[in-house]
Write a protein that holds these residues in place. Structure first.
Motif, mmCIF file in Angstrom:
data_model
loop_
_atom_site.group_PDB
_atom_site.id
_atom_site.type_symbol
_atom_site.label_atom_id
_atom_site.label_comp_id
_atom_site.label_asym_id
_atom_site.label_seq_id
_atom_site.Cartn_x
_atom_site.Cartn_y
_atom_site.Cartn_z
ATOM 1 N N VAL A 191 -3.412 5.595 4.080
ATOM 2 C CA VAL A 191 -4.212 4.703 3.239
ATOM 3 C C VAL A 191 -5.694 5.028 3.391
ATOM 4 C CG1 VAL A 191 -4.975 2.306 2.994
ATOM 5 C CG2 VAL A 191 -2.537 2.837 3.119
ATOM 6 N N ARG A 192 -6.124 5.255 4.624
ATOM 7 C CA ARG A 192 -7.535 5.578 4.861
ATOM 8 C C ARG A 192 -7.914 6.887 4.183
ATOM 9 N NH1 ARG A 192 -7.348 6.198 9.969
ATOM 10 N NH2 ARG A 192 -7.401 3.956 10.379
ATOM 11 N N ALA A 193 -7.060 7.894 4.297
ATOM 12 C CA ALA A 193 -7.344 9.195 3.676
ATOM 13 C C ALA A 193 -7.385 9.082 2.159
ATOM 14 C CB ALA A 193 -6.295 10.220 4.108
ATOM 15 N N VAL A 218 15.271 1.789 -0.128
ATOM 16 C CA VAL A 218 15.135 0.764 -1.167
ATOM 17 C C VAL A 218 13.701 0.704 -1.679
ATOM 18 C CG1 VAL A 218 15.226 -1.724 -1.601
ATOM 19 C CG2 VAL A 218 17.080 -0.615 -0.365
ATOM 20 N N ARG A 219 12.744 0.701 -0.753
ATOM 21 C CA ARG A 219 11.336 0.641 -1.149
ATOM 22 C C ARG A 219 10.921 1.893 -1.920
ATOM 23 N NH1 ARG A 219 10.439 -0.221 4.321
ATOM 24 N NH2 ARG A 219 9.093 1.635 4.346
ATOM 25 N N THR A 220 11.330 3.039 -1.406
ATOM 26 C CA THR A 220 10.894 4.300 -2.007
ATOM 27 C C THR A 220 11.525 4.505 -3.380
ATOM 28 O OG1 THR A 220 10.708 5.227 0.220
ATOM 29 C CG2 THR A 220 10.698 6.779 -1.630
ATOM 30 N N LEU A 277 0.794 -1.219 0.000
ATOM 31 C CA LEU A 277 0.000 0.000 0.000
ATOM 32 C C LEU A 277 0.832 1.278 0.000
ATOM 33 C CD1 LEU A 277 -2.786 -1.080 2.517
ATOM 34 C CD2 LEU A 277 -2.885 -1.068 0.026
ATOM 35 N N GLU A 278 2.038 1.214 0.540
ATOM 36 C CA GLU A 278 2.880 2.409 0.593
ATOM 37 C C GLU A 278 3.128 3.004 -0.794
ATOM 38 O OE1 GLU A 278 6.423 3.050 3.484
ATOM 39 O OE2 GLU A 278 7.307 2.430 1.555
ATOM 40 N N PRO A 279 3.423 2.190 -1.833
ATOM 41 C CA PRO A 279 3.616 2.784 -3.163
ATOM 42 C C PRO A 279 2.398 3.527 -3.678
ATOM 43 C CG PRO A 279 4.500 0.550 -3.101
ATOM 44 C CD PRO A 279 3.736 0.750 -1.821
ATOM 45 N N LEU A 280 1.188 3.059 -3.330
ATOM 46 C CA LEU A 280 -0.018 3.780 -3.756
ATOM 47 C C LEU A 280 -0.059 5.173 -3.151
ATOM 48 C CD1 LEU A 280 -2.865 1.097 -3.538
ATOM 49 C CD2 LEU A 280 -1.541 1.800 -5.517
#
Length: 723
Positions: free
Chosen positions: A171-173, A65-67, A5-8
């Motif tokens: 994510v909720r927002a 790495v993720r970002t 979900l973080e990439p979204l």
């Protein structure tokens, strides 16, 4: 959950959800992370850099790495962009000389000598039969070695990543913002909404989900989770069935309904039964989609569920066994009797439809008193129509020619464009102005009236996204009709595609047109060099992905317009390939670097649309020599194969004239109405950050803006559209 979900969140908001982990000395790793981000055209905000510096080095590295993986994909740097001519844009040969060299190499090859000779004798040579044509002759590493490192310039893009809240909060927002959007979302955003809805199904829900397609995606997640469905019309059930079957929730394309499990059938039929039992008039909506309803009935087997008799009536209407008059048929009957006043009175019960029908009603009315009645009816119901409808009608009336004889451009909801003669009689100027005044007054009334409004001047001519379908997914992409300044000496287009199953050949071209929309010249695989620039060479097969580039020196361009286009010469379509995207870069005159440098990318747009010719945007030179870009997001039908710039020249010229001359409702219009309500509007100088909270509208959120400020950027510009 974070990895999914973080990439979204990053893509949609340019916010990095609050990184968490052990405290430590992460300042060195954070600065290194920031430096690497800058090479991709991104940068950490001051708050985010400070937060990361207080975490452990391992946490910072893991976050980096993720970002980095996400932002490189956002800008198109997740793939290898090779070029046919290894040192492009230097030493690109003359087209004829290049072809002669390919023929000479084919004649020197024993395997192709005889066939090439035979083609020469016939007078026609197929370039695709020449071994050295259309495929890379060097590796990606060899291409990189042929280019100098990019030297950073002040004009390079820097997209700031801001510090967000917790992953759950972000994510909720984001879910609430997408689900509650007042405008339809694009295909990619709908897919993201589906992922978010599945995660947020048990949490807070938006007060309303006004867009039907959004509701279908949310309902699909609720159905999977066993939660109650949000249904308002029988068509909501049809859209939900399409979503469950992996089909088109917009109902534009036919859906092949799957065999549905019994619990799903029961949920859909129960929903239909409750709707019709509460309001039998809702059966009138069935006739608009008779065929899909009949096919769905074959999957739902309503006769097996006698406890829901009202649901069975839906399919009886679809089969013609039960007659229910639709609202539209009643309107058409009145118009058929020339009772335009009666039609308007009936339409007053559906304010949005009345406003959308205004042009036709005014043209149908025979007498002046009838036309005045149409205007009066619109004035009476305008306050009850959706804000998006009011803005759309305002835009239509603004562009409505008062004289006939103009060409008319049509663009459907999927971006397919075509042109025809405009045979409509004009609308009387006085009535047109009166309607525009009523619409302006209503929009002004609904808009917020912040005390202080700070506006980036570059966003003033950005169009409001009245439909998300008019905007492709990507980075730096703006709604159709938006106009933005272009500053730089070198303009470079790029296209990337990767075929899924069969050989696929995309051709990047750029057409140069004069002020009267006539073609002056072009750059393509048939014209590799012009005085203004160079083409990187034709790639005709992309099993591992392929790129093409066009380099233009804006100071040397002699034309008034530059129109990039992507033609499908052979193989899979834009919606069939594994991946495809278009974009452009801007560089200073002396900047070297690789053909693709992410820090210079201004726009990267997914190519996912109907047709075989894509027209992403057009560049226009002003009288003072400055350049602007106008965003098109259009697709032409084209031919099944062998599409090239020479073949669609006339269509493109005609289409471009109609699109360029059309004005869209934009930020300048909205801020002007806010100023009329008493809001103090300040044009931002790009440097001074005001103290205290403000409402800010711009292309990006400035670093250091007060945290309580309300911010509108292209990612959430739809929120400017009033209810």
């Amino acid at each position: 959950m974070s990895d999914r979900l973080e990439p979204l969140v990053i893509r949609h908001t340019h916010r990095l959800p609050l990184p968490t982990g052990p405290a430590g000395q992460g300042d060195v790793a954070a600065r290194q992370f920031d430096a690497v981000l800058m090479s991709a055209g991104f940068k950490l905000s001051a708050d985010l850099l400070a937060h990361l510096s207080g975490l452990s080095e391992a946490t910072v590295v893991d976050t980096a790495v993720r970002t980095l993986r996400t932002v490189r994909e956002m800008v198109g740097d997740h793939v290898r962009h090779n070029v046919y001519f290894i040192d492009f844009p230097a030493h690109v040969p003359d087209t004829f000389d290049f072809w002669m060299r390919c023929i000479a190499e084919a004649l020197a090859d024993d395997k192709t000598h005889e066939g090439t000779l035979a083609q020469l004798q016939s007078g026609v040579v197929d370039l695709l039969t020449l071994p050295s044509y259309g495929t890379y002759r060097h590796t990606y590493a060899e291409m990189l070695a042929a280019h100098d490192e990019l030297i950073a310039a002040a004009g390079d893009r820097l997209t700031v990543l801001h510090l967000g809240g917790t992953v759950e909060d972000e994510v909720r927002a984001l879910y609430l913002a997408l689900a509650g959007s007042r405008t339809p979302l694009g295909e990619d955003h709908l897919g993201d909404l589906g992922v978010l809805a599945g995660h947020c199904v048990d949490g807070p829900q938006p007060e309303a989900i006004p867009v039907r397609e959004n509701r279908a995606v949310v309902n699909a997640a609720r159905l999977a989770a066993g939660s109650g469905l949000l249904l308002d019309s029988v068509t909501d059930v049809l859209r939900l069935a399409c979503a469950v079957s992996g089909g088109d929730v917009t109902l534009l394309e036919p859906t092949r309904f799957r065999t549905l499990p019994r619990p799903v059938r029961r949920a859909l039929l129960a929903g239909l039964d409750a709707l019709v039992a509460a309001a039998p008039a809702k059966l009138a909506d069935v006739s608009a989609h008779r065929e899909p309803w009949k096919r769905l009935g074959e999957r739902l087997h309503p006769h097996e569920y006698p406890q829901w008799p009202y649901a069975a009536e839906v399919f009886a209407v679809a089969r013609g066994e039960q007659q229910v008059r639709s609202f539209d048929s009643r309107v058409e009957e009145l118009l058929g009797r020339d009772d335009v006043v009666g039609a308007a009175e009936l339409l007053k019960s559906a304010p949005g439809r009345l406003l959308r029908s205004l042009d036709r009603l005014l043209r149908t009315a025979q007498a002046e008193d009838e036309r005045e009645a149409m205007v009066a009816a619109a004035e009476q119901v305008v306050s009850q129509a959706a804000g998006r409808v009011v803005l759309s009608v305002r835009e239509h009336l603004h562009n409505r020619a008062e004289e006939t004889g103009e060409r008319r451009v049509f663009v459907n909801r999927r971006g397919r464009a075509w042109v025809t003669d405009d045979s409509r009689p004009p609308i009387a100027p006085a009535q047109r102005k009166r309607l525009i005044a009523a619409l302006d007054a209503e929009i002004r009334r609904r808009l917020p009236a912040p005390e202080r409004l700070l506006v980036d001047p570059d966003v003033l001519d950005v169009a409001l996204p009245l439909s998300g379908r008019a905007t492709a997914a990507g980075l730096g992409v703006l709604p159709r009709g938006s106009v933005t300044p272009v500053a730089g000496e070198l303009l470079r287009f790029f296209v990337y595609w990767k075929q899924a199953e069969q050989r696929t050949d995309f051709d990047l071209s750029a057409v140069l047109l004069d002020a009267r929309y006539r073609t002056v010249s072009w750059l393509s695989y048939t014209s590799l060099t012009q005085f203004e620039g160079e083409h990187s060479g034709d790639i005709t097969d992309a099993p591992d992905g392929a790129s093409e580039f066009i380099n233009l020196r804006l100071g040397a361009v002699r034309s008034a317009f530059i129109l990039p286009q992507v033609n499908i010469f052979a193989g899979e379509g834009f919606e069939e390939v594994e991946e495809s995207f278009f974009g452009f870069m801007l560089r200073e005159g002396e900047q070297k670097g690789r053909p693709f440098e992410p820090a210079t990318v201004r726009m990267k747009s997914e190519l996912r649309g109907p047709g075989r010719v894509a027209l992403p945007l057009v560049f226009r030179r002003g009288r003072d020599g400055s350049w602007t870009a106008k965003w098109l997001h259009l697709y032409l039908k084209g031919a099944p194969s062998a599409n090239q710039v020479e073949g669609n020249r006339i269509t493109v010229e005609t289409l471009l004239r109609g699109i360029v001359q059309r004005d869209h409702i934009n930020v300048r219009y909205v801020t002007g109405l806010m100023a009329e309500r008493g809001t103090t509007v300040t044009v931002w100088d790009g440097e001074s950050i005001p103290e205290g909270a403000v409402t800010y509208i711009g292309l990006e959120r400035p670093d250091g803006l007060h945290p309580d400020s309300r911010v509108f950027t292209p990612e959430n510009l739809r929120d400017l559209i009033p209810d």
